[in-house]
Design a protein around this motif. Structure first.
Motif, PDB file in Angstrom:
ATOM      1  N   VAL A  86      41.886  46.251  34.812  1.00  0.00           N
ATOM      2  CA  VAL A  86      42.364  46.232  36.197  1.00  0.00           C
ATOM      3  C   VAL A  86      41.605  47.261  37.043  1.00  0.00           C
ATOM      4  CG1 VAL A  86      44.369  46.839  37.594  1.00  0.00           C
ATOM      5  CG2 VAL A  86      44.637  45.381  35.598  1.00  0.00           C
ATOM      6  N   GLY A  87      41.139  46.843  38.217  1.00  0.00           N
ATOM      7  CA  GLY A  87      40.309  47.727  39.048  1.00  0.00           C
ATOM      8  C   GLY A  87      39.013  47.988  38.302  1.00  0.00           C
ATOM      9  N   SER A  88      38.438  46.906  37.818  1.00  0.00           N
ATOM     10  CA  SER A  88      37.315  46.953  36.884  1.00  0.00           C
ATOM     11  C   SER A  88      36.011  47.396  37.536  1.00  0.00           C
ATOM     12  CB  SER A  88      37.160  45.541  36.294  1.00  0.00           C
ATOM     13  OG  SER A  88      36.132  45.479  35.389  1.00  0.00           O
ATOM     14  N   GLY A  91      32.741  46.354  36.119  1.00  0.00           N
ATOM     15  CA  GLY A  91      33.027  45.844  34.769  1.00  0.00           C
ATOM     16  C   GLY A  91      33.197  46.936  33.739  1.00  0.00           C
ATOM     17  N   LEU A  92      33.825  48.040  34.167  1.00  0.00           N
ATOM     18  CA  LEU A  92      33.986  49.179  33.257  1.00  0.00           C
ATOM     19  C   LEU A  92      35.449  49.515  33.067  1.00  0.00           C
ATOM     20  CD1 LEU A  92      31.064  50.914  35.055  1.00  0.00           C
ATOM     21  CD2 LEU A  92      31.051  50.439  32.598  1.00  0.00           C
ATOM     22  N   PRO A  93      35.966  49.375  31.865  1.00  0.00           N
ATOM     23  CA  PRO A  93      35.244  49.143  30.608  1.00  0.00           C
ATOM     24  C   PRO A  93      35.140  47.674  30.188  1.00  0.00           C
ATOM     25  CG  PRO A  93      37.515  49.664  30.089  1.00  0.00           C
ATOM     26  CD  PRO A  93      37.396  49.685  31.599  1.00  0.00           C
ATOM     27  N   ILE A 109      39.442  42.348  36.699  1.00  0.00           N
ATOM     28  CA  ILE A 109      40.120  42.050  37.969  1.00  0.00           C
ATOM     29  C   ILE A 109      39.724  43.121  38.988  1.00  0.00           C
ATOM     30  CG2 ILE A 109      42.370  41.792  39.101  1.00  0.00           C
ATOM     31  CD1 ILE A 109      43.483  41.362  36.162  1.00  0.00           C
ATOM     32  N   ASP A 110      39.274  42.684  40.151  1.00  0.00           N
ATOM     33  CA  ASP A 110      38.993  43.662  41.211  1.00  0.00           C
ATOM     34  C   ASP A 110      39.149  42.992  42.576  1.00  0.00           C
ATOM     35  OD1 ASP A 110      37.522  46.662  41.050  1.00  0.00           O
ATOM     36  OD2 ASP A 110      37.439  45.676  43.013  1.00  0.00           O
ATOM     37  N   ALA A 111      39.600  43.812  43.531  1.00  0.00           N
ATOM     38  CA  ALA A 111      39.859  43.306  44.884  1.00  0.00           C
ATOM     39  C   ALA A 111      38.574  43.110  45.684  1.00  0.00           C
ATOM     40  CB  ALA A 111      40.784  44.287  45.610  1.00  0.00           C
ATOM     41  N   LYS A 114      32.105  41.484  45.798  1.00  0.00           N
ATOM     42  CA  LYS A 114      30.739  41.706  45.274  1.00  0.00           C
ATOM     43  C   LYS A 114      30.784  42.258  43.838  1.00  0.00           C
ATOM     44  CE  LYS A 114      30.234  46.316  47.258  1.00  0.00           C
ATOM     45  NZ  LYS A 114      29.557  47.212  48.184  1.00  0.00           N
ATOM     46  N   LYS A 115      31.835  43.004  43.515  1.00  0.00           N
ATOM     47  CA  LYS A 115      31.941  43.569  42.160  1.00  0.00           C
ATOM     48  C   LYS A 115      32.217  42.465  41.149  1.00  0.00           C
ATOM     49  CE  LYS A 115      33.190  48.113  43.832  1.00  0.00           C
ATOM     50  NZ  LYS A 115      34.143  49.204  43.913  1.00  0.00           N
ATOM     51  N   MET A 116      33.082  41.534  41.523  1.00  0.00           N
ATOM     52  CA  MET A 116      33.378  40.426  40.600  1.00  0.00           C
ATOM     53  C   MET A 116      32.227  39.419  40.552  1.00  0.00           C
ATOM     54  SD  MET A 116      36.149  41.143  39.002  1.00  0.00           S
ATOM     55  CE  MET A 116      35.253  42.694  38.895  1.00  0.00           C
ATOM     56  N   GLN A 136      40.655  39.309  42.927  1.00  0.00           N
ATOM     57  CA  GLN A 136      42.068  39.262  43.325  1.00  0.00           C
ATOM     58  C   GLN A 136      42.595  40.681  43.452  1.00  0.00           C
ATOM     59  OE1 GLN A 136      44.615  36.575  42.731  1.00  0.00           O
ATOM     60  NE2 GLN A 136      43.102  34.969  42.390  1.00  0.00           N
ATOM     61  N   ARG A 137      43.658  40.833  44.218  1.00  0.00           N
ATOM     62  CA  ARG A 137      44.438  42.060  44.095  1.00  0.00           C
ATOM     63  C   ARG A 137      45.331  41.841  42.883  1.00  0.00           C
ATOM     64  NH1 ARG A 137      43.646  45.522  47.959  1.00  0.00           N
ATOM     65  NH2 ARG A 137      45.266  46.854  47.123  1.00  0.00           N
ATOM     66  N   VAL A 138      45.392  42.816  42.018  1.00  0.00           N
ATOM     67  CA  VAL A 138      46.081  42.617  40.737  1.00  0.00           C
ATOM     68  C   VAL A 138      47.559  42.269  40.931  1.00  0.00           C
ATOM     69  CG1 VAL A 138      46.550  45.104  40.407  1.00  0.00           C
ATOM     70  CG2 VAL A 138      46.387  43.577  38.437  1.00  0.00           C
ATOM     71  N   GLU A 139      48.150  42.824  41.994  1.00  0.00           N
ATOM     72  CA  GLU A 139      49.587  42.617  42.195  1.00  0.00           C
ATOM     73  C   GLU A 139      49.903  41.209  42.704  1.00  0.00           C
ATOM     74  OE1 GLU A 139      47.590  44.698  43.712  1.00  0.00           O
ATOM     75  OE2 GLU A 139      48.092  45.047  45.813  1.00  0.00           O
ATOM     76  N   SER A 140      48.874  40.485  43.188  1.00  0.00           N
ATOM     77  CA  SER A 140      49.184  39.138  43.693  1.00  0.00           C
ATOM     78  C   SER A 140      48.606  38.038  42.803  1.00  0.00           C
ATOM     79  CB  SER A 140      48.714  38.969  45.141  1.00  0.00           C
ATOM     80  OG  SER A 140      47.666  39.793  45.446  1.00  0.00           O
ATOM     81  N   SER A 151      42.842  50.355  32.220  1.00  0.00           N
ATOM     82  CA  SER A 151      42.193  50.721  33.490  1.00  0.00           C
ATOM     83  C   SER A 151      41.462  52.036  33.330  1.00  0.00           C
ATOM     84  CB  SER A 151      43.205  50.828  34.629  1.00  0.00           C
ATOM     85  OG  SER A 151      43.985  51.998  34.476  1.00  0.00           O
ATOM     86  N   ARG A 152      40.395  52.165  34.099  1.00  0.00           N
ATOM     87  CA  ARG A 152      39.660  53.431  34.169  1.00  0.00           C
ATOM     88  C   ARG A 152      39.482  53.764  35.646  1.00  0.00           C
ATOM     89  NH1 ARG A 152      33.523  55.407  32.684  1.00  0.00           N
ATOM     90  NH2 ARG A 152      33.057  54.326  34.623  1.00  0.00           N
ATOM     91  N   ALA A 153      39.894  54.952  36.033  1.00  0.00           N
ATOM     92  CA  ALA A 153      39.736  55.434  37.420  1.00  0.00           C
ATOM     93  C   ALA A 153      40.342  54.457  38.424  1.00  0.00           C
ATOM     94  CB  ALA A 153      38.249  55.659  37.735  1.00  0.00           C
ATOM     95  N   PHE A 154      41.523  53.925  38.105  1.00  0.00           N
ATOM     96  CA  PHE A 154      42.146  52.929  38.984  1.00  0.00           C
ATOM     97  C   PHE A 154      43.242  53.524  39.854  1.00  0.00           C
ATOM     98  CE2 PHE A 154      45.647  49.708  39.303  1.00  0.00           C
ATOM     99  CZ  PHE A 154      45.113  49.025  40.390  1.00  0.00           C
TER     100      PHE A 154
END
Ligand SMILES: C[S@@+](CC[C@H](N)C(=O)[O-])C[C@H]1O[C@@H](n2cnc3c(N)ncnc32)[C@H](O)[C@@H]1O
Length: 223
Positions: A86-88, A91-93, A109-111, A114-116, A136-140, A151-154
């Motif tokens: 979550v908040g990848s 793509g880490l990790p 998963i990332d909001a 461009k990251k996804m 996506q936003r993870v909560e929706s 998660s890392r640094a999320f």
């Protein structure tokens, strides 16, 4: 520093971390690093620009979570698992987990689109059929029923649990990669959510001169 040297350092880090990184996996990790450097020039995916720093702070740091996750999954004799990152970001990790364990379905998963898009590109170039990218936003997002959500640094522990807890299967776990033990966050988690810390693992990350720990959480009542 050359590709061969980077490969050797990844292999040595794997030995310290208790994960076997065979030559095809070394190639895949280095190909991911190549892609990250290339895309980062245009799309600004991560603040780190120097490949040396990316090797240690992104790849080796992400490798440190592989064995602890495998230990939890295989203790429960789960062989084919679903993992959400979550908040990848880039793509880490998640990408590293997908490379290391082709039998894990890894959902990044990332909001930020461009990251996804980048993770999708990595999945295609490296032929990682087990790597999935969700803009996506993870909560929706539709619940994933993941065995482990990492998660890392999320976010803080409480925000992580509140936003991402719904993606954890019954008896599954949340795990947050953190620096030093987050005592204040732990108290807020206890006060504001139904999630509880089951254990905290200190992570000795090779080549990284910083404290790292993993905070494992389960739903209250399933402890
Ligand atoms: C500091 S970055 C960490 C990226 C990566 N995990 C790493 O360690 O390099 C946090 C990421 O969380 C994403 N993010 C923040 N809130 C989010 C949400 N509600 N749903 C999905 N992604 C979110 C941001 O877009 C950002 O890419």
């Amino acid at each position: 520093m050359g590709r061969e040297q980077f490969g050797l350092r990844l292999q040595q880090a794997g030995q310290v971390l208790g994960v076997e990184i065979d030559p095809p996996k070394i190639d895949a990790l280095l190909a991911y690093l190549d892609q990250l450097q290339r895309w980062n020039k245009t799309y600004n995916l991560t603040a780190l620009r120097d490949p040396e720093q990316m090797l240690v702070q992104h790849l080796i740091d992400s490798l440190s979570v592989v064995k602890p996750i495998a230990n939890i999954l295989y203790k429960n004799t789960v062989l084919e698992s679903t993992i959400a990152d979550v908040g990848s970001g880039a793509g880490l990790p998640g990408v590293v987990l997908a490379i290391m364990h082709p039998n894990w379905e890894v959902h990044c998963i990332d909001a930020v689109e461009k990251k996804m898009a980048f993770v999708r590109q990595v999945s295609s170039v490296l032929r990682l059929r087990n790597l999935h990218a969700h803009h996506q936003r993870v909560e929706s997002m539709q619940p994933l029923e993941a065995d482990i959500v990492v998660s890392r640094a999320f976010a803080s522990l409480a925000d992580f649990a509140t936003l991402a807890g719904r993606h954890v299967a019954t008896d599954g776990h949340l795990v947050a990669m953190k620096g030093r033990e987050p005592e204040e966050e732990a108290e807020l988690l206890r006060q504001n959510t139904s999630w509880r810390i089951t254990h905290i693992e200190t992570l000795p990350v090779p080549e990284l001169n910083a404290q790292r720990c993993l905070v494992w959480m389960s739903r209250q009542g399933s402890l």
